[in-house]
Design a protein around this motif. Sequence first.
Motif, PDB file in Angstrom:
ATOM      1  N   GLY A 258      80.201  10.614  89.099  1.00 38.36           N
ATOM      2  CA  GLY A 258      80.050   9.529  88.148  1.00 38.36           C
ATOM      3  C   GLY A 258      81.118   9.555  87.084  1.00 38.36           C
ATOM      4  O   GLY A 258      81.849  10.538  86.922  1.00 38.36           O
ATOM      5  N   THR A 259      81.205   8.467  86.360  1.00 41.26           N
ATOM      6  CA  THR A 259      82.204   8.336  85.315  1.00 41.26           C
ATOM      7  C   THR A 259      81.909   9.272  84.149  1.00 41.26           C
ATOM      8  O   THR A 259      80.760   9.657  83.929  1.00 41.26           O
ATOM      9  N   SER A 260      82.926   9.597  83.398  1.00 42.79           N
ATOM     10  CA  SER A 260      82.763  10.461  82.233  1.00 42.79           C
ATOM     11  C   SER A 260      81.858   9.783  81.220  1.00 42.79           C
ATOM     12  O   SER A 260      81.986   8.594  80.943  1.00 42.79           O
ATOM     13  N   GLY A 261      80.901  10.556  80.680  1.00 43.00           N
ATOM     14  CA  GLY A 261      79.953  10.008  79.722  1.00 43.00           C
ATOM     15  C   GLY A 261      78.825   9.230  80.354  1.00 43.00           C
ATOM     16  O   GLY A 261      78.017   8.620  79.645  1.00 43.00           O
ATOM     17  N   GLY A 262      78.735   9.252  81.688  1.00 47.64           N
ATOM     18  CA  GLY A 262      77.707   8.474  82.369  1.00 47.64           C
ATOM     19  C   GLY A 262      76.394   9.191  82.552  1.00 47.64           C
ATOM     20  O   GLY A 262      75.438   8.598  83.045  1.00 47.64           O
ATOM     21  N   VAL A 391      84.202  13.539  88.958  1.00 46.11           N
ATOM     22  CA  VAL A 391      84.378  12.121  88.631  1.00 46.11           C
ATOM     23  C   VAL A 391      85.149  11.417  89.741  1.00 46.11           C
ATOM     24  O   VAL A 391      85.226  10.188  89.746  1.00 46.11           O
ATOM     25  N   HIS A 392      85.706  12.191  90.667  1.00 43.76           N
ATOM     26  CA  HIS A 392      86.531  11.612  91.730  1.00 43.76           C
ATOM     27  C   HIS A 392      86.116  12.169  93.094  1.00 43.76           C
ATOM     28  O   HIS A 392      86.766  13.077  93.623  1.00 43.76           O
ATOM     29  N   PRO A 393      85.051  11.657  93.694  1.00 42.21           N
ATOM     30  CA  PRO A 393      84.623  12.212  94.990  1.00 42.21           C
ATOM     31  C   PRO A 393      85.677  12.072  96.082  1.00 42.21           C
ATOM     32  O   PRO A 393      85.739  12.898  96.990  1.00 42.21           O
ATOM     33  N   ASP A 394      86.540  11.045  95.990  1.00 41.52           N
ATOM     34  CA  ASP A 394      87.571  10.856  97.009  1.00 41.52           C
ATOM     35  C   ASP A 394      88.719  11.842  96.851  1.00 41.52           C
ATOM     36  O   ASP A 394      89.592  11.931  97.726  1.00 41.52           O
ATOM     37  N   HIS A 395      88.733  12.598  95.742  1.00 45.11           N
ATOM     38  CA  HIS A 395      89.762  13.620  95.533  1.00 45.11           C
ATOM     39  C   HIS A 395      89.290  15.016  95.939  1.00 45.11           C
ATOM     40  O   HIS A 395      90.023  15.985  95.756  1.00 45.11           O
ATOM     41  N   VAL A 396      88.073  15.110  96.454  1.00 46.25           N
ATOM     42  CA  VAL A 396      87.525  16.383  96.919  1.00 46.25           C
ATOM     43  C   VAL A 396      87.793  16.513  98.417  1.00 46.25           C
ATOM     44  O   VAL A 396      87.666  15.537  99.171  1.00 46.25           O
ATOM     45  N   ALA A 397      88.170  17.684  98.868  1.00 42.31           N
ATOM     46  CA  ALA A 397      88.453  17.910 100.287  1.00 42.31           C
ATOM     47  C   ALA A 397      87.250  17.528 101.144  1.00 42.31           C
ATOM     48  O   ALA A 397      86.102  17.799 100.791  1.00 42.31           O
ATOM     49  N   GLY A 411      76.647   6.458  85.873  1.00 42.41           N
ATOM     50  CA  GLY A 411      77.734   5.760  85.208  1.00 42.41           C
ATOM     51  C   GLY A 411      78.005   4.385  85.786  1.00 42.41           C
ATOM     52  O   GLY A 411      77.155   3.769  86.444  1.00 42.41           O
ATOM     53  N   ASN A 412      79.222   3.909  85.567  1.00 44.08           N
ATOM     54  CA  ASN A 412      79.603   2.568  85.997  1.00 44.08           C
ATOM     55  C   ASN A 412      79.819   2.497  87.508  1.00 44.08           C
ATOM     56  O   ASN A 412      80.359   3.420  88.107  1.00 44.08           O
ATOM     57  N   GLU A 441      69.707   6.381  83.717  1.00 42.26           N
ATOM     58  CA  GLU A 441      69.374   6.166  85.121  1.00 42.26           C
ATOM     59  C   GLU A 441      70.427   6.786  86.026  1.00 42.26           C
ATOM     60  O   GLU A 441      71.571   7.018  85.618  1.00 42.26           O
ATOM     61  N   ALA A 442      70.041   7.015  87.294  1.00 37.49           N
ATOM     62  CA  ALA A 442      70.958   7.503  88.316  1.00 37.49           C
ATOM     63  C   ALA A 442      70.607   6.829  89.633  1.00 37.49           C
ATOM     64  O   ALA A 442      69.508   6.285  89.802  1.00 37.49           O
ATOM     65  N   LEU A 443      71.547   6.873  90.548  1.00 34.54           N
ATOM     66  CA  LEU A 443      71.346   6.343  91.895  1.00 34.54           C
ATOM     67  C   LEU A 443      71.340   7.526  92.858  1.00 34.54           C
ATOM     68  O   LEU A 443      72.236   8.385  92.804  1.00 34.54           O
TER      69      LEU A 443
END
Length: 570
Positions: A258-262, A391-397, A411-412, A441-443
């Motif tokens: 999630g986004t920072s502060g989310g 904050v960046h799941p697409d940057h994780v292996a 977050g957003n 809230e969370a998803l």
Amino acid sequence: MRYFVLATDYDGTLATDGHVRENTLAALERLRASGRKLILVTGRQLDDLQQVFQHIDLFDYVVAENGALLYSPATRQEKLLGSQPPSEFIQALRDRHVEPLSVGKVIVATWHPHETTVLQTIRDLGLELQVIFNKGAVMVLPSGINKAAGLLAALNEMKLSPHNVVGVGDAENDHAFLNLCELSVAVGNALPMVKERVDFVTQGNRGDGVVELIDKMIADDVSEVDEKLQRHKILLGTQADGSEVQMNAYGTSILLAGTSGGGKSTLATALLERIAEQNYQFCIIDPEGDYENFEPGVILGDTERSPRIAEVQDLLEQPQQNLVVNLLGIALQDRPAFFAELLAVLLELRSRTGRPHWIVVDEAHHLIPASWNPASLTLPQQLHGMMLITVHPDHVASAGLSLVDTILTVGNSPEKNIKLFCETIGHCPPQLTPQTLEPGEALAWFSKKDAEPFRFRITPGKTERRRHVRKYAEGELGEDKSFYFRGPDSKLNLRAQNLILFTQIAEGVDDETWLFHLQQGDYSCWLKEAIKDESLADEVAKIEKGNGNSASESREAIKSAIAQYYTLPS
């Protein structure tokens, strides 16, 4: 492997009429050959047990006298876990014709119907003793001594956790130690009240039931009962209909994105707090020092000193010890290599003990980056008890993300994190419309189950509410983190460098200035970004959005909200 130990009662469970059959002995040997440990937990006195059971050396430890004596067959060492009642108590029972009367090294025992006399004698002498019943047996022990206390002492000697133990029994005095074990089992001949309270009941009676259980442990760690272990569930939050959202304490790996502060820190610390409350062991790898005030864990490393892997290993050898590995003292480019080395040590510890139960990787895109080729070599294809926070799941292996079966996103545009996760591992994402989460809230999406993502409200933990209490309530925040009451025309420049000054200045500013900041949402924004208290910020945001609140009403409401989270001088 989840279960490293089988803890079993003797009479009525392992033994039939005081003796253990050959097929049961063979099953015990098979269990030992699988790399697991054995603990015998019995109400019998040790010398009596050794006379009737010639194969006591099959067990790593024996808990005798209903938890009062610990014995190691390998070293033949005994350890008393309590002291024997005073001689005047024993003599008083004899004077009152309590027969038979058995006196062990700690335990004093007789049979029904002498329990009334025993209890009266304890009262008459003013002793702090307890009476435990077992199928007509009446056992007197020091307060706090039972089979659970004895089993825990044995596990501490072995440096193992009750969460990696299967316990099996049949009678009243087994309740305590069965409840301590991760998986509690009753043999088919057990008392009805025991069967009602355990997780699993064998079809076979006595030794045959134990053989049945051992075969299931060797075959697949008794996986058929995993979903029934409701008492070990971890609370995430609640859905709109009030139903609780929970996850399994074992067999789960999480992506928290999630986004920072989310709200990632709110959810992460709440989860870890509940994991700690249930005495599961965790190790947090913390690249940015975000967990330096997280009380359930010991901090190792800081900006001046990098953590040492040998120290990590030594601390985690203790089952009750949780750990935060702070990487601020390690250069950014060196952290992935350090993590790879550390993970190998953690996995080796798990192979021996089943711990740490949870490995938490914060800023996972830095420690397991998509560009880092060795990642696929250091991560096994299946690994439970991982929590990756990013904050960046697409940057994780992809090798890291492929471990995940539960996605929690805040977050957003939270649905984008699910999409990025699926694209990275080559999985078809669920159909999701753009989501707008309310504060708090969370998803959630359980990707390995046939279920759609759903929203829930996070249940914050105690730690989130205590974070930096003194610093934010009384300390000196920098100019860039202070709150400034300026008003609509910037006529004022009143600086509040902590919560005490904020509430004091709030009392004195004019209504126009107060309402100006209220209507812009400045108060909740400051609490979230400068105070870093997302839970309090959510509460204040609700007040800011309230229709018809006067200046005095909103002032009192926000002051009251702050007081619920922080203790301020009156």
